[in-house]
Design an enzyme around this catalytic site. Structure first.
Site, PDB file in Angstrom:
ATOM      1  N   VAL A  14      15.080 -24.919  42.904  1.00 43.08           N
ATOM      2  CA  VAL A  14      15.672 -25.661  41.781  1.00 43.08           C
ATOM      3  C   VAL A  14      16.422 -26.894  42.296  1.00 43.08           C
ATOM      4  CG1 VAL A  14      17.377 -25.586  39.917  1.00 43.08           C
ATOM      5  CG2 VAL A  14      15.874 -23.635  40.298  1.00 43.08           C
ATOM      6  N   LYS A  38      18.436 -25.464  57.786  1.00 44.06           N
ATOM      7  CA  LYS A  38      17.621 -25.892  56.653  1.00 44.06           C
ATOM      8  C   LYS A  38      17.789 -27.404  56.413  1.00 44.06           C
ATOM      9  CE  LYS A  38      16.740 -24.314  51.955  1.00 44.06           C
ATOM     10  NZ  LYS A  38      17.301 -23.500  50.877  1.00 44.06           N
ATOM     11  N   GLU A 160       8.291 -21.604  39.174  1.00 46.77           N
ATOM     12  CA  GLU A 160       7.996 -21.711  40.592  1.00 46.77           C
ATOM     13  C   GLU A 160       6.531 -22.087  40.759  1.00 46.77           C
ATOM     14  OE1 GLU A 160      10.301 -18.333  42.422  1.00 46.77           O
ATOM     15  OE2 GLU A 160       8.826 -18.733  43.983  1.00 46.77           O
ATOM     16  N   CYS A 265      13.334 -14.510  38.644  1.00 50.41           N
ATOM     17  CA  CYS A 265      14.080 -14.915  37.438  1.00 50.41           C
ATOM     18  C   CYS A 265      14.016 -13.903  36.295  1.00 50.41           C
ATOM     19  CB  CYS A 265      13.565 -16.261  36.952  1.00 50.41           C
ATOM     20  SG  CYS A 265      13.649 -17.523  38.237  1.00 50.41           S
TER      21      CYS A 265
HETATM   22  C1  UGA Z   1      10.362 -18.278  34.926  1.00 48.67           C
HETATM   23  C2  UGA Z   1      10.260 -19.105  33.632  1.00 48.67           C
HETATM   24  O1  UGA Z   1       8.890 -19.162  33.220  1.00 48.67           O
HETATM   25  C3  UGA Z   1      10.777 -20.539  33.854  1.00 48.67           C
HETATM   26  O2  UGA Z   1      10.752 -21.256  32.621  1.00 48.67           O
HETATM   27  C4  UGA Z   1      12.217 -20.439  34.349  1.00 48.67           C
HETATM   28  O3  UGA Z   1      12.771 -21.733  34.592  1.00 48.67           O
HETATM   29  C5  UGA Z   1      12.255 -19.640  35.642  1.00 48.67           C
HETATM   30  O4  UGA Z   1      11.718 -18.316  35.384  1.00 48.67           O
HETATM   31  C6  UGA Z   1      13.689 -19.553  36.094  1.00 48.67           C
HETATM   32  O5  UGA Z   1      14.497 -18.935  35.388  1.00 48.67           O
HETATM   33  O6  UGA Z   1      14.054 -20.243  37.067  1.00 48.67           O
HETATM   34  P1  UGA Z   1       8.928 -18.103  37.188  1.00 48.67           P
HETATM   35  O7  UGA Z   1       9.925 -17.092  37.661  1.00 48.67           O
HETATM   36  O8  UGA Z   1       8.486 -19.168  38.114  1.00 48.67           O
HETATM   37  O9  UGA Z   1       9.508 -18.881  35.885  1.00 48.67           O
HETATM   38  O10 UGA Z   1       7.676 -17.254  36.735  1.00 48.67           O
HETATM   39  P2  UGA Z   1       6.692 -17.266  35.460  1.00 48.67           P
HETATM   40  O11 UGA Z   1       5.654 -18.300  35.604  1.00 48.67           O
HETATM   41  O12 UGA Z   1       7.492 -17.261  34.217  1.00 48.67           O
HETATM   42  O13 UGA Z   1       6.019 -15.818  35.638  1.00 48.67           O
HETATM   43  C7  UGA Z   1       6.810 -14.643  35.581  1.00 48.67           C
HETATM   44  C8  UGA Z   1       5.947 -13.412  35.690  1.00 48.67           C
HETATM   45  O14 UGA Z   1       5.180 -13.218  34.506  1.00 48.67           O
HETATM   46  C9  UGA Z   1       4.963 -13.423  36.848  1.00 48.67           C
HETATM   47  O15 UGA Z   1       4.937 -12.168  37.471  1.00 48.67           O
HETATM   48  C10 UGA Z   1       3.642 -13.741  36.155  1.00 48.67           C
HETATM   49  O16 UGA Z   1       2.512 -13.301  36.860  1.00 48.67           O
HETATM   50  C11 UGA Z   1       3.814 -13.005  34.836  1.00 48.67           C
HETATM   51  N1  UGA Z   1       2.962 -13.533  33.751  1.00 48.67           N
HETATM   52  C12 UGA Z   1       3.112 -14.802  33.290  1.00 48.67           C
HETATM   53  C13 UGA Z   1       2.013 -12.691  33.185  1.00 48.67           C
HETATM   54  O17 UGA Z   1       1.863 -11.510  33.559  1.00 48.67           O
HETATM   55  N2  UGA Z   1       1.247 -13.171  32.159  1.00 48.67           N
HETATM   56  C14 UGA Z   1       1.377 -14.434  31.674  1.00 48.67           C
HETATM   57  O18 UGA Z   1       0.633 -14.804  30.721  1.00 48.67           O
HETATM   58  C15 UGA Z   1       2.330 -15.261  32.262  1.00 48.67           C
END
Ligand code: UGA
Length: 447
Positions: A14, A38, A160, A265
């Site tokens: 971030v 780092k 991410e 997250c």
């Molecule tokens: C998440 C949020 O999407 C971001 O908007 C937020 O800023 C971030 O957390 C944070 O709080 O910093 P992230 O942790 O990168 O982002 O991951 P996601 O892309 O949201 O995926 C989360 C989980 O859901 C993963 O395990 C992914 O595989 C799963 N997922 C996602 C599914 O199983 N199905 C989907 O359709 C989408």
């Protein structure tokens, strides 16, 4: 001439993304971190995280003289003083890990405030970008003990792996503060992005972040539950999600079933909000069920694998050799934190299975489950050798283009359990393998 002078404290995905993107928007940005090694690596252009476009943006910012790295927040403030123009906005992007009882641990935020309290120039603005409990802006204001400095909540919504894209093409920017002037100064940093702005008070802004992540988690648990029901009723979840997704109130995104949701997250934030609700005596059964459904999903995947390998729901997996394809919590990252793939792997190992894993994002790193090493190889065909089943756990697109006939030739038994519904079932079936997905594939093939 730089638009604004900004300090970003914390260079995780971030902080680094925020710093590099703000520099790309024309601001003078100094990123600070307490990790000396780092900072040294960042100065040499080694960003250390897998994030599309970030390395390029960092190097552009450094070459243009708009972006630099120092050790410690106070040093960043001093550096700008030396340049003759004090900091205007200081972002806090430090970790807020899950602390006791699921509530976020604010020690890093408090340490930075302690460090900069006396050094911040008159009327600077402090911005909290870390995900923090509702009330933290208020708490930060109290810790600062400075009437001239306003605190603003400006949560991030970066995924991410696509953080740079999300920063530069935001759906919205949320700015929460009791000071209109400070809120406008923060909003001005993003003016070039032309995104919708939500101005609110700090507590509501902090709540927006939790409400967004918990809603996304709820949507995923809902779709995983619908997928299970589809299996029982002989329906196809892919058609069902397409059918509901066209409804603009629902939307097509975040509707893919899987082995559960994970990462650094969603699990942390769902637990934290539940904890906050408990603390206010608010029953939140919807959120509790969202978390429980997710935990259950790991076991459900194991039951599916057990049935496929042994032919019985209660069969034994002892000494069954399984190839796990994908370990990261989602594709496009090397992040294993709270990965559902590891959750499923842990249960499989407890059931006695012998696991060999392959993940395009993990090269040479040691992976442990419950403290003991997992065998990870860097060749999918080697992972499949003698396996009774291949289990797809992360949605890496490259799995689609593997030579499935060759994989079938390496395997002991011909089953693929695709917990992400990633593969084209026909391609897998043409390789004489049985394809088992989530919430689909129960109907006879009509084509
Ligand atoms: C998440 C949020 O999407 C971001 O908007 C937020 O800023 C971030 O957390 C944070 O709080 O910093 P992230 O942790 O990168 O982002 O991951 P996601 O892309 O949201 O995926 C989360 C989980 O859901 C993963 O395990 C992914 O595989 C799963 N997922 C996602 C599914 O199983 N199905 C989907 O359709 C989408």
């Amino acid at each position: 001439m730089f638009a604004r002078r900004v300090v970003v404290v914390g260079t995780g995905y971030v902080g680094l993304t925020t710093g590099a993107c703000l520099a790309s928007l024309g601001h003078r940005v100094i990123c600070a971190d307490i990790d000396e090694a780092k900072v040294e690596r960042l100065r040499q252009g080694q960003i250390g995280i897998r994030e599309d476009g970030l390395a390029e943006l960092v190097s552009e910012g450094v070459v243009a003289g708009r972006l630099s790295f120092v050790i410690g927040a106070a040093a960043a403030l001093n550096e700008l003083e030396r340049e003759g123009a004090p900091v205007e906005v200081m972002f806090l992007c430090v970790p807020t890990p899950m602390g006791v009882g699921g509530i976020a641990d604010l020690a890093a935020v408090e340490a930075v405030i302690e460090e900069v309290r006396g050094a911040l120039p008159l009327s600077a603005v402090v911005v909290n970008k870390s995900t923090v409990p509702v009330g933290t802006a208020q708490r930060t204001t109290e810790l600062l003990e400075r009437d001239d400095i306003a605190v603003v909540s400006n949560p991030e919504f970066l995924r991410e792996g696509s953080a740079v894209h999300d920063f530069l093409h935001p759906d919205r920017i949320v700015v929460g503060s009791s000071s209109q002037d400070a809120a406008e100064r923060v909003a001005a940093l993003y003016a070039r992005l032309g995104a919708p702005m939500v101005f609110t008070d700090a507590a509501s802004s902090e709540m927006i972040k939790y409400a967004a992540n918990c809603f996304l988690a709820m949507k995923l648990s809902y779709v995983n539950a619908i997928a299970e029901l589809c299996e029982r009723l002989d329906a196809d979840v892919s058609d069902v999600t397409e059918g509901i997704g066209y409804d603009k109130r629902i939307g097509q995104s975040f509707l893919s079933p899987g082995p559960g949701w994970g990462g650094s997250c969603l699990p942390k934030d769902t637990h934290a909000l539940l904890q906050v609700a408990d603390a206010t005596d608010f029953e939140f059964p919807l959120l509790r069920a969202t978390i429980d459904t997710n935990i259950r999903q790991h076991q459900r995947m194991v039951d599916k694998i057990r049935t496929a390998v042994t032919g019985k729901r209660t069969g034994s997996l002892t000494r069954s050799r399984l190839a796990l394809f994908g370990l990261t919590f989602k594709a496009g990252t090397d992040d294993l934190r709270d990965s559902p793939a590891l959750g499923v792997a842990a249960l499989l190992r407890q059931a006695g299975a012998e696991l060999v894993a392959y993940d395009p994002g993990i090269r040479g790193d040691e992976v442990t489950i419950d403290g003991s090493l997992l065998t990870v190889v860097d060749d999918p065909y080697l992972a499949a050798k003698g396996a009774e089943a291949i289990v797809i756990l992360t949605e890496w697109p490259e799995f689609r283009t593997l030579d499935w006939s060759r994989l079938a030739g390496e395997m002991g038994r011909p089953a693929v359990i695709d917990t992400r519904n990633l593969l084209d079932p026909d391609v897998v079936r043409r390789a004489a393998l049985t394809w088992i997905g989530v919430g689909r594939g129960m109907k006879p093939n009509l084509s």
